[in-house]
Design a protein around this motif. Structure first.
Motif, PDB file in Angstrom:
ATOM      1  N   LEU A  54      37.301  -0.921  72.205  1.00  0.00           N
ATOM      2  CA  LEU A  54      37.833  -2.278  72.233  1.00  0.00           C
ATOM      3  C   LEU A  54      36.716  -3.307  72.094  1.00  0.00           C
ATOM      4  CD1 LEU A  54      40.578  -2.073  75.009  1.00  0.00           C
ATOM      5  CD2 LEU A  54      40.912  -2.470  72.567  1.00  0.00           C
ATOM      6  N   GLU A  55      35.601  -3.047  72.756  1.00  0.00           N
ATOM      7  CA  GLU A  55      34.447  -3.937  72.647  1.00  0.00           C
ATOM      8  C   GLU A  55      33.950  -3.992  71.205  1.00  0.00           C
ATOM      9  OE1 GLU A  55      29.840  -3.604  73.982  1.00  0.00           O
ATOM     10  OE2 GLU A  55      31.317  -3.141  75.528  1.00  0.00           O
ATOM     11  N   ILE A  56      33.888  -2.846  70.560  1.00  0.00           N
ATOM     12  CA  ILE A  56      33.435  -2.786  69.161  1.00  0.00           C
ATOM     13  C   ILE A  56      34.399  -3.543  68.272  1.00  0.00           C
ATOM     14  CG2 ILE A  56      33.146  -1.218  67.191  1.00  0.00           C
ATOM     15  CD1 ILE A  56      32.034   0.841  69.254  1.00  0.00           C
ATOM     16  N   TYR A  57      35.701  -3.331  68.461  1.00  0.00           N
ATOM     17  CA  TYR A  57      36.692  -4.020  67.632  1.00  0.00           C
ATOM     18  C   TYR A  57      36.659  -5.525  67.858  1.00  0.00           C
ATOM     19  CZ  TYR A  57      38.614   0.380  66.014  1.00  0.00           C
ATOM     20  OH  TYR A  57      38.764   1.603  65.426  1.00  0.00           O
ATOM     21  N   LYS A  58      36.446  -5.962  69.105  1.00  0.00           N
ATOM     22  CA  LYS A  58      36.343  -7.401  69.371  1.00  0.00           C
ATOM     23  C   LYS A  58      35.128  -7.988  68.662  1.00  0.00           C
ATOM     24  CE  LYS A  58      38.793  -7.351  73.757  1.00  0.00           C
ATOM     25  NZ  LYS A  58      38.683  -7.452  75.212  1.00  0.00           N
ATOM     26  N   GLU A  59      34.006  -7.265  68.680  1.00  0.00           N
ATOM     27  CA  GLU A  59      32.815  -7.732  67.979  1.00  0.00           C
ATOM     28  C   GLU A  59      33.076  -7.812  66.481  1.00  0.00           C
ATOM     29  OE1 GLU A  59      29.677  -5.073  69.119  1.00  0.00           O
ATOM     30  OE2 GLU A  59      29.676  -5.773  71.185  1.00  0.00           O
ATOM     31  N   LYS A  60      33.777  -6.815  65.940  1.00  0.00           N
ATOM     32  CA  LYS A  60      34.127  -6.821  64.517  1.00  0.00           C
ATOM     33  C   LYS A  60      35.033  -8.010  64.199  1.00  0.00           C
ATOM     34  CE  LYS A  60      32.386  -2.969  62.780  1.00  0.00           C
ATOM     35  NZ  LYS A  60      31.491  -2.952  61.677  1.00  0.00           N
ATOM     36  N   GLU A  61      35.977  -8.304  65.095  1.00  0.00           N
ATOM     37  CA  GLU A  61      36.898  -9.421  64.878  1.00  0.00           C
ATOM     38  C   GLU A  61      36.138 -10.738  64.842  1.00  0.00           C
ATOM     39  OE1 GLU A  61      41.075 -11.129  66.708  1.00  0.00           O
ATOM     40  OE2 GLU A  61      39.792  -9.909  67.980  1.00  0.00           O
ATOM     41  N   VAL A  62      35.202 -10.932  65.759  1.00  0.00           N
ATOM     42  CA  VAL A  62      34.389 -12.145  65.777  1.00  0.00           C
ATOM     43  C   VAL A  62      33.574 -12.248  64.490  1.00  0.00           C
ATOM     44  CG1 VAL A  62      32.430 -13.262  66.931  1.00  0.00           C
ATOM     45  CG2 VAL A  62      34.295 -12.298  68.289  1.00  0.00           C
ATOM     46  N   LEU A  63      32.988 -11.149  64.058  1.00  0.00           N
ATOM     47  CA  LEU A  63      32.215 -11.137  62.819  1.00  0.00           C
ATOM     48  C   LEU A  63      33.110 -11.474  61.626  1.00  0.00           C
ATOM     49  CD1 LEU A  63      29.616 -10.542  61.242  1.00  0.00           C
ATOM     50  CD2 LEU A  63      30.289  -8.137  61.222  1.00  0.00           C
ATOM     51  N   PHE A  64      34.290 -10.892  61.577  1.00  0.00           N
ATOM     52  CA  PHE A  64      35.223 -11.144  60.478  1.00  0.00           C
ATOM     53  C   PHE A  64      35.629 -12.619  60.445  1.00  0.00           C
ATOM     54  CE2 PHE A  64      39.579 -11.092  58.677  1.00  0.00           C
ATOM     55  CZ  PHE A  64      39.252 -10.642  57.410  1.00  0.00           C
ATOM     56  N   GLU A  65      35.931 -13.190  61.616  1.00  0.00           N
ATOM     57  CA  GLU A  65      36.298 -14.604  61.683  1.00  0.00           C
ATOM     58  C   GLU A  65      35.145 -15.492  61.214  1.00  0.00           C
ATOM     59  OE1 GLU A  65      37.602 -15.217  65.694  1.00  0.00           O
ATOM     60  OE2 GLU A  65      39.487 -14.152  65.359  1.00  0.00           O
ATOM     61  N   ARG A  66      33.924 -15.138  61.586  1.00  0.00           N
ATOM     62  CA  ARG A  66      32.750 -15.906  61.145  1.00  0.00           C
ATOM     63  C   ARG A  66      32.582 -15.800  59.636  1.00  0.00           C
ATOM     64  NH1 ARG A  66      28.323 -14.058  64.403  1.00  0.00           N
ATOM     65  NH2 ARG A  66      27.835 -12.573  62.770  1.00  0.00           N
TER      66      ARG A  66
ATOM     67  N   ILE B  80      31.251   8.114  71.733  1.00  0.00           N
ATOM     68  CA  ILE B  80      31.593   7.472  70.466  1.00  0.00           C
ATOM     69  C   ILE B  80      31.875   8.548  69.427  1.00  0.00           C
ATOM     70  CG2 ILE B  80      30.720   5.986  68.616  1.00  0.00           C
ATOM     71  CD1 ILE B  80      28.999   4.592  70.752  1.00  0.00           C
ATOM     72  N   LYS B  81      32.990   8.424  68.749  1.00  0.00           N
ATOM     73  CA  LYS B  81      33.365   9.369  67.692  1.00  0.00           C
ATOM     74  C   LYS B  81      32.600   9.043  66.408  1.00  0.00           C
ATOM     75  CE  LYS B  81      36.786  11.465  69.867  1.00  0.00           C
ATOM     76  NZ  LYS B  81      36.718  12.854  70.193  1.00  0.00           N
ATOM     77  N   GLN B  82      32.521  10.028  65.515  1.00  0.00           N
ATOM     78  CA  GLN B  82      31.850   9.819  64.236  1.00  0.00           C
ATOM     79  C   GLN B  82      32.506   8.700  63.438  1.00  0.00           C
ATOM     80  OE1 GLN B  82      31.884  13.768  62.491  1.00  0.00           O
ATOM     81  NE2 GLN B  82      29.806  14.180  63.204  1.00  0.00           N
ATOM     82  N   ASP B  83      33.835   8.623  63.472  1.00  0.00           N
ATOM     83  CA  ASP B  83      34.547   7.556  62.759  1.00  0.00           C
ATOM     84  C   ASP B  83      34.119   6.180  63.255  1.00  0.00           C
ATOM     85  OD1 ASP B  83      36.047   9.224  61.108  1.00  0.00           O
ATOM     86  OD2 ASP B  83      37.674   9.398  62.561  1.00  0.00           O
ATOM     87  N   ALA B  84      34.006   6.038  64.565  1.00  0.00           N
ATOM     88  CA  ALA B  84      33.623   4.748  65.150  1.00  0.00           C
ATOM     89  C   ALA B  84      32.196   4.384  64.759  1.00  0.00           C
ATOM     90  CB  ALA B  84      33.769   4.795  66.669  1.00  0.00           C
ATOM     91  N   LEU B  85      31.307   5.366  64.748  1.00  0.00           N
ATOM     92  CA  LEU B  85      29.929   5.102  64.326  1.00  0.00           C
ATOM     93  C   LEU B  85      29.903   4.696  62.859  1.00  0.00           C
ATOM     94  CD1 LEU B  85      26.911   4.976  64.788  1.00  0.00           C
ATOM     95  CD2 LEU B  85      26.804   7.455  64.448  1.00  0.00           C
ATOM     96  N   ALA B  86      30.714   5.337  62.042  1.00  0.00           N
ATOM     97  CA  ALA B  86      30.785   4.990  60.616  1.00  0.00           C
ATOM     98  C   ALA B  86      31.221   3.543  60.446  1.00  0.00           C
ATOM     99  CB  ALA B  86      31.743   5.933  59.892  1.00  0.00           C
ATOM    100  N   ILE B  87      32.179   3.099  61.229  1.00  0.00           N
ATOM    101  CA  ILE B  87      32.637   1.706  61.161  1.00  0.00           C
ATOM    102  C   ILE B  87      31.490   0.770  61.495  1.00  0.00           C
ATOM    103  CG2 ILE B  87      34.117  -0.006  62.316  1.00  0.00           C
ATOM    104  CD1 ILE B  87      36.214   2.289  62.582  1.00  0.00           C
ATOM    105  N   GLU B  88      30.727   1.106  62.524  1.00  0.00           N
ATOM    106  CA  GLU B  88      29.599   0.268  62.930  1.00  0.00           C
ATOM    107  C   GLU B  88      28.488   0.231  61.876  1.00  0.00           C
ATOM    108  OE1 GLU B  88      28.893  -1.814  65.686  1.00  0.00           O
ATOM    109  OE2 GLU B  88      31.059  -1.637  65.729  1.00  0.00           O
TER     110      GLU B  88
END
Length: 140
Positions: free
Chosen positions: A109-121, A21-29
């Motif tokens: 991709l898994e992280i982005y899908k989780e973010k998408e579900v959260l955003f939709e909710r 996991i890159k630092q950018d991806a961790l920051a997003i999480e």
């Protein structure tokens, strides 16, 4: 004799890198108030607040004990003695029946899908809140 100190920032970095996991991806999480530079600064800290450590562990999807107990040399020794790779660098099942395969792209991709579900909710919750407010305004 020098006293052994625990550098939690280095341990976070080790676990993050081990997971690909890159630092950018961790920051997003970690949330909107985080960025790559802030993650880098976190990884430079020897001491980290327990609540923040818990948040980082959740963002990495690992138990905080994995971070607290991470030892780079032990991880290297474990992986080099446990897993074998063929010419295509794909993992083989070892003698204890374990297969190790972390694909960073699949993880993202898994992280982005989780973010998408959260955003939709969140959008659904917003729409419900607007509808409630509109109905309250009509009653007034």
């Amino acid at each position: 004799m020098a006293q052994h100190t625990t550098h939690l920032g280095e341990k976070i970095k080790g676990v993050r890198e081990m997971l690909g996991i890159k630092q950018d991806a961790l920051a997003i999480e970690l949330g909107d108030d985080w960025n790559q530079k802030k993650v880098s600064m976190l990884e430079a800290k020897a001491e980290i607040d327990p609540a923040l450590l818990e948040k980082v562990a959740a963002a990495l999807k690992v138990p905080k004990e994995m971070i607290e107990n991470y030892d780079r040399q032990n991880a290297i020794n474990f992986f080099s003695s446990t897993y074998t790779f063929n010419d295509n660098s794909s993992p083989q099942v070892n003698e204890i029946g374990t297969q190790f395969n972390i694909n960073p792209l699949e993880k993202m991709l898994e992280i982005y899908k989780e973010k998408e579900v959260l955003f939709e909710r969140m959008l659904k919750d917003k729409d419900e809140m607007i509808a409630k407010l509109e109905s309250l305004m009509k009653k007034s």
